[in-house]
Scaffold this motif. Structure first.
Motif, mmCIF file in Angstrom:
data_model
loop_
_atom_site.group_PDB
_atom_site.id
_atom_site.type_symbol
_atom_site.label_atom_id
_atom_site.label_comp_id
_atom_site.label_asym_id
_atom_site.label_seq_id
_atom_site.Cartn_x
_atom_site.Cartn_y
_atom_site.Cartn_z
ATOM 1 N N SER A 529 42.304 -53.582 -61.287
ATOM 2 C CA SER A 529 42.869 -52.263 -61.598
ATOM 3 C C SER A 529 43.557 -51.638 -60.398
ATOM 4 C CB SER A 529 41.753 -51.332 -62.098
ATOM 5 O OG SER A 529 41.199 -51.808 -63.305
ATOM 6 N N ARG A 530 43.272 -52.161 -59.204
ATOM 7 C CA ARG A 530 43.833 -51.594 -57.989
ATOM 8 C C ARG A 530 44.790 -52.561 -57.306
ATOM 9 N NH1 ARG A 530 39.132 -49.323 -54.349
ATOM 10 N NH2 ARG A 530 40.948 -48.329 -53.395
ATOM 11 N N ALA A 531 45.244 -53.560 -58.039
ATOM 12 C CA ALA A 531 46.122 -54.570 -57.445
ATOM 13 C C ALA A 531 47.388 -53.958 -56.861
ATOM 14 C CB ALA A 531 46.472 -55.639 -58.486
ATOM 15 N N GLY A 532 47.841 -52.866 -57.451
ATOM 16 C CA GLY A 532 49.054 -52.220 -56.950
ATOM 17 C C GLY A 532 48.898 -51.611 -55.580
ATOM 18 N N GLU A 533 47.665 -51.456 -55.115
ATOM 19 C CA GLU A 533 47.410 -50.880 -53.794
ATOM 20 C C GLU A 533 47.329 -51.938 -52.705
ATOM 21 O OE1 GLU A 533 44.149 -47.971 -53.980
ATOM 22 O OE2 GLU A 533 44.349 -48.100 -56.168
ATOM 23 N N VAL A 534 47.344 -53.218 -53.077
ATOM 24 C CA VAL A 534 47.298 -54.299 -52.086
ATOM 25 C C VAL A 534 48.662 -54.423 -51.424
ATOM 26 C CG1 VAL A 534 46.959 -56.778 -51.732
ATOM 27 C CG2 VAL A 534 45.503 -55.531 -53.357
ATOM 28 N N SER A 535 48.675 -54.487 -50.104
ATOM 29 C CA SER A 535 49.948 -54.584 -49.385
ATOM 30 C C SER A 535 50.032 -55.803 -48.484
ATOM 31 C CB SER A 535 50.172 -53.322 -48.537
ATOM 32 O OG SER A 535 49.116 -53.151 -47.606
ATOM 33 N N CYS A 536 48.967 -56.622 -48.437
ATOM 34 C CA CYS A 536 48.960 -57.790 -47.550
ATOM 35 C C CYS A 536 48.963 -59.078 -48.366
ATOM 36 C CB CYS A 536 47.748 -57.756 -46.626
ATOM 37 S SG CYS A 536 46.157 -57.853 -47.485
ATOM 38 N N PRO A 537 49.423 -60.191 -47.801
ATOM 39 C CA PRO A 537 49.403 -61.480 -48.503
ATOM 40 C C PRO A 537 47.977 -61.912 -48.810
ATOM 41 C CG PRO A 537 50.847 -61.565 -46.588
ATOM 42 C CD PRO A 537 50.082 -60.290 -46.473
ATOM 43 N N MET A 538 47.823 -62.701 -49.865
ATOM 44 C CA MET A 538 46.506 -63.169 -50.259
ATOM 45 C C MET A 538 46.555 -64.630 -50.673
ATOM 46 S SD MET A 538 44.448 -60.060 -52.020
ATOM 47 C CE MET A 538 42.979 -60.897 -51.422
ATOM 48 N N LEU A 539 45.449 -65.313 -50.395
ATOM 49 C CA LEU A 539 45.234 -66.690 -50.824
ATOM 50 C C LEU A 539 44.021 -66.688 -51.744
ATOM 51 C CD1 LEU A 539 45.533 -69.824 -50.693
ATOM 52 C CD2 LEU A 539 44.137 -69.753 -48.611
#
Length: 605
Positions: A529-539
């Protein structure tokens, strides 16, 4: 000149994971379990004879793993003069081997068996039944060598730790019901086998009672967190004369994720071999008559809660920060200590092994956070990875880890955080996470990263975070809640609560009620629900055969990040469950993780 080749490779790390566990000693013979990463991650049973020779009892494709509660635990029991009974992973039937080809003991069915105990000529164990309508039930059963299964006790949702009285008249055990977990509330009950009458001895909705063992026919030992810490007690069979054996602000047990482990036991002379401490558990000898506890002088600073004894000979799984996880035999009279088998056959030079520094970090509202820092082999400030353990009711230890050394020898420091909710520091510390999952664990993880930068250990622009399972949830949530991380790695992480509750296995199907609360809170906590707040790359990495956290959890989060233009790599592993077991999977996952960090830590990034 070409740069010096790092001393620890991805293959070295993958091969080191033998996961030695659950030893048994009988006279001069010892048995234990260990993994075979190069053989599709199967698990075998090893026997060490009196002459010191070692033999693997199960050839491929046999795989000694029980799936009771999905997390399993001890998969075998030694039957004196007969052989070894074990649960086979593929069909979950019980088999008997005397060193030759295994023969089936139980009939083919959907039943699973775990927490095996041999006593009074029969096998006692937990049976988990998976019904056609999807429901799961459990009970305690007896099993004869010719395969007759009799249900002795039923009615509770969960059972563990069956213990038969010396005279064979009573069976003690732990039980609990949904929505409780074994670290929130259990009962110690006793059943008189002659008439099947049962009664509660100790425990309840807000007391975790674990690991009952008989002192004699009328008294038991047990572990309870009634005082706020898992301490040892003695009690009569009708709940009378309860006595604390060694009151201390220490833990004498750990969370019951796996069945069949013993965190203490009675020696032949009446004394108790115990594990105790905060964080790592030390090995000591407790005299219950005098309440005197003396730690043994051994080169192992921590022990897994899986002891076995015969007379005054003790075996266990010990480790240190520079000593590999090992099957260890101790003569408590002479003090002789023998390492019988090591997780890592050949260690790199000790100079390459990072030394853990125990630290206490001040978090939100002055909360104390426990953590271990592993400095890199290069000057600080340096890039750092914050490790977040799973569970979330678990904890990080100082056990030697080639995985950590893999990073520190490449100039990447590691901080492993025991956020609020972790075990090892008393019930109040565990209870910090009650109703606060996605808040306290995230705040503590972010505070740990901020401390690294403020203390001058980490380059503030080069701090990442990684975790598995519940730790993966914290990673995703922390990357949404704060900007202190330049990247995150989630392995089998939880991203959405409603789909998890609907699809996960029975053991944890109502765990979220304790961790979060009502469904109305889900959207404010869950990473998806908060994916839009992620600003860094992820693996994101995920096993496709995971029954605990389904692959849809990682797939949904990866899709949400990609839709929002956040760099995200999703890697799936065919045939892997909740935690990678195969050599090729472990090697590929670690190589991908290192490549991810190297890209993030480049000066021009």
């Amino acid at each position: 000149m070409p740069p010096e080749r790092p001393p620890i490779s991805t293959a070295d790390v993958a091969r080191s994971a033998l996961r030695l566990g659950f030893p048994t000693v009988r006279g001069d013979e010892v048995w234990w379990e260990e993994d075979r990463p190069a053989e599709a991650g199967r698990r075998t049973i090893v026997h060490r004879a009196a002459d010191g020779s070692r033999r693997e009892l199960l050839d491929a494709p046999w795989d000694a793993r029980t799936r009771v509660h999905e997390y399993g635990g001890r998969s075998y029991v030694v039957v004196p003069g007969v052989g070894v009974i074990f649960a086979n992973h593929a069909d979950q039937r019980l088999y008997l081997t005397d060193g030759g080809p295994p023969r089936p003991v139980t009939a083919a069915s959907e039943d699973r068996y775990g927490d095996l105990l041999w006593g009074d000529g029969v096998l006692w164990c937990v049976r988990e039944r998976h019904h056609d309508d999807g429901k799961v039930s459990r009970g305690l059963v007896s099993v004869t060598l010719d395969g007759e299964v009799i249900e002795v006790i039923s009615g509770s949702d969960f059972y563990a730790s069956p213990a038969l009285s010396p005279d064979g008249e009573h069976l003690a055990y732990i039980c609990w019901n949904h929505p409780r977990m074994p670290w929130t509330g259990t009962e110690l009950r006793i059943t008189r086998l002659e008439d099947r009458s049962s009664w509660t001895v100790k425990g309840g909705m807000s007391e975790s009672v674990l690991s009952p063992q008989w002192r004699d026919n009328r008294n038991l030992y047990l572990v309870s967190d009634w005082s706020g810490w898992w301490n040892l007690y003695q009690i009569g069979i009708f709940g009378t004369s309860s006595q604390a054996l060694y009151p201390a602000e220490e833990e004498f047990a750990g969370p019951l994720w796996e069945l069949g482990g013993l965190p203490y036991l009675m020696l032949g002379d009446g004394r108790l071999a115990v594990l105790h401490g905060q964080g790592d558990l030390r090995l000591g000898i407790l005299d219950p008559e005098t309440s005197t506890l003396i730690d043994l002088d051994v080169p192992y600073t921590g022990w897994a809660p899986a002891l076995s004894a015969d007379g005054t000979t003790l075996v266990g799984i010990g480790y240190g920060s520079d000593v590999p996880r090992s099957v260890v035999r101790v003569d408590v009279v002479t003090g002789r200590v023998e390492g019988l088998r090591r997780d890592i056959a050949e260690l790199p030079d000790i100079a390459y092994l990072p030394v853990p520094h125990a630290v206490e970090i001040e978090g939100s509202f002055g909360r104390r956070i426990h953590a271990y820092r592993y400095p890199p082999n290069t000057p600080e400030p340096a890039p750092y990875v914050v490790f977040v353990h799973g569970g979330p009711t678990g904890h990080a230890t100082t056990e030697l880890s080639l995985e950590k050394a893999f990073f520190t020898t490449r100039g990447i420091g590691v901080l492993e955080v025991n956020y609020g909710g972790s075990t090892g520091y008393g019930r109040a510390y565990r209870e910090r996470l009650r109703g606060q999952w996605g808040i306290v664990d995230v705040e503590d993880t972010v505070a740990a990263a901020q401390w690294l930068a403020a203390a001058g250990h980490a380059d503030p622009a080069r701090i990442t975070v990684r975790g598995s399972s519940a730790g993966g949830w914290t990673v995703m949530a922390a990357c949404a809640a704060a900007t202190v991380f330049c990247g995150g790695v989630s392995i089998a992480g939880v991203s959405a609560l409603a789909p998890l509750v609907a699809a996960t296995h029975d053991f944890e199907s109502r765990y979220i009620e304790w961790l979060v609360g009502s469904e109305s809170l889900y959207a404010s906590r869950e990473p998806l629900s908060r994916a839009g707040e992620v600003s860094c790359p992820m693996l994101l990495m995920q096993g496709l055969a995971d029954p605990v956290v389904p692959p849809t959890q990682a797939e949904a989060f990866a899709a949400a990040l990609t839709e929002r233009g956040i760099p995200c790599t999703y890697l799936s592993f065919e045939g892997e469950s909740h935690g990678f077991r195969r050599l090729e999977s472990k090697t590929a996952a670690l190589a991908a993780e290192l490549a991810f960090y190297e890209q993030l830590f480049r000066p021009e990034h």
